[in-house]
Design a protein around this motif. Structure first.
Motif, mmCIF file in Angstrom:
data_model
loop_
_atom_site.group_PDB
_atom_site.id
_atom_site.type_symbol
_atom_site.label_atom_id
_atom_site.label_comp_id
_atom_site.label_asym_id
_atom_site.label_seq_id
_atom_site.Cartn_x
_atom_site.Cartn_y
_atom_site.Cartn_z
ATOM 1 N N GLU A 156 2.808 5.392 4.667
ATOM 2 C CA GLU A 156 2.040 6.299 5.521
ATOM 3 C C GLU A 156 2.975 7.090 6.420
ATOM 4 O OE1 GLU A 156 -0.890 4.157 7.769
ATOM 5 O OE2 GLU A 156 -1.498 2.979 6.028
ATOM 6 N N VAL B 190 7.905 7.066 8.699
ATOM 7 C CA VAL B 190 7.099 6.497 7.626
ATOM 8 C C VAL B 190 6.950 5.008 7.882
ATOM 9 C CG1 VAL B 190 6.988 6.000 5.141
ATOM 10 C CG2 VAL B 190 7.749 8.245 5.940
ATOM 11 N N SER B 191 5.742 4.537 7.764
ATOM 12 C CA SER B 191 5.419 3.119 7.907
ATOM 13 C C SER B 191 5.048 2.602 6.520
ATOM 14 C CB SER B 191 4.240 2.975 8.870
ATOM 15 O OG SER B 191 3.774 1.661 8.891
ATOM 16 N N TYR B 192 5.636 1.455 6.140
ATOM 17 C CA TYR B 192 5.291 0.884 4.841
ATOM 18 C C TYR B 192 5.407 -0.625 4.886
ATOM 19 C CZ TYR B 192 10.369 0.875 3.836
ATOM 20 O OH TYR B 192 11.724 0.673 3.870
ATOM 21 N N ARG C 278 7.711 8.811 0.759
ATOM 22 C CA ARG C 278 6.364 9.406 0.680
ATOM 23 C C ARG C 278 5.912 9.617 -0.763
ATOM 24 N NH1 ARG C 278 6.149 14.064 4.353
ATOM 25 N NH2 ARG C 278 8.071 13.361 5.230
ATOM 26 N N LYS D 46 0.867 -1.180 0.000
ATOM 27 C CA LYS D 46 0.000 0.000 0.000
ATOM 28 C C LYS D 46 0.900 1.225 0.000
ATOM 29 C CE LYS D 46 -0.615 -0.077 5.017
ATOM 30 N NZ LYS D 46 -1.559 -0.044 6.109
ATOM 31 N N ASP D 47 0.323 2.387 -0.201
ATOM 32 C CA ASP D 47 1.113 3.612 -0.181
ATOM 33 C C ASP D 47 1.757 3.775 1.201
ATOM 34 O OD1 ASP D 47 0.115 4.059 -2.713
ATOM 35 O OD2 ASP D 47 -1.149 5.764 -2.137
ATOM 36 N N ARG E 27 3.567 9.029 9.736
ATOM 37 C CA ARG E 27 2.996 8.997 11.081
ATOM 38 C C ARG E 27 3.882 9.807 12.020
ATOM 39 N NH1 ARG E 27 1.146 2.699 11.818
ATOM 40 N NH2 ARG E 27 -0.315 2.666 10.084
#
Length: 125
Positions: A23, A34-36, A76, A20-21, A25
């Motif tokens: 995120e 960034v969480s990915y 991002r 998913k894109d 946070r």
């Protein structure tokens, strides 16, 4: 043996696709991260069964956190499905003693932290 542990490292290399894109946070202390998630599928598939049939390859989902500002600026801009190469620090976390065994806190977890490493996006040619 040196008392310094700065050379010790546990690193995992992933080549897969973003699930998913990424995120953006914020921690409790207002630090941005960034969480990915990267999906990897083992290839080749597992060995054949005695009857000659072969099970499908399994997809594994890897949740990664990045606290590196320059990497975060890059992350991002990526989107779901981007083919990426990631190097991440690897840490195994034991379950919390009083946690529900069915909760994430009650299970052994692999923590992946994208630190000073690079993330590359593969572009089709």
């Amino acid at each position: 043996m040196s008392s310094s542990r700065s050379a010790d490292v546990a690193k995992l290399i992933l080549i897969g696709r973003l699930g998913k894109d990424p995120e953006v946070r914020t921690t409790k202390n207002d630090k941005e991260f960034v969480s990915y998630t990267v999906a990897t599928t083992n290839f080749p598939p597992p060995p054949p069964n005695p009857d000659g049939s072969r099970a499908d390859s399994k997809t594994t989902w890897h949740h990664i956190l990045s606290f590196n500002p320059s990497a975060n600026n890059y992350l991002r801009n990526l989107t779901k499905g981007s083919h990426v190469y990631v190097e991440a620090n690897f840490e195994l976390r034991e379950p919390e003693p009083r946690a529900d065994p069915d909760s994430p806190q009650g299970q052994r977890q692999i923590f992946l932290r994208h630190g000073d490493y690079q993330v590359y996006i593969f572009r089709a040619s």
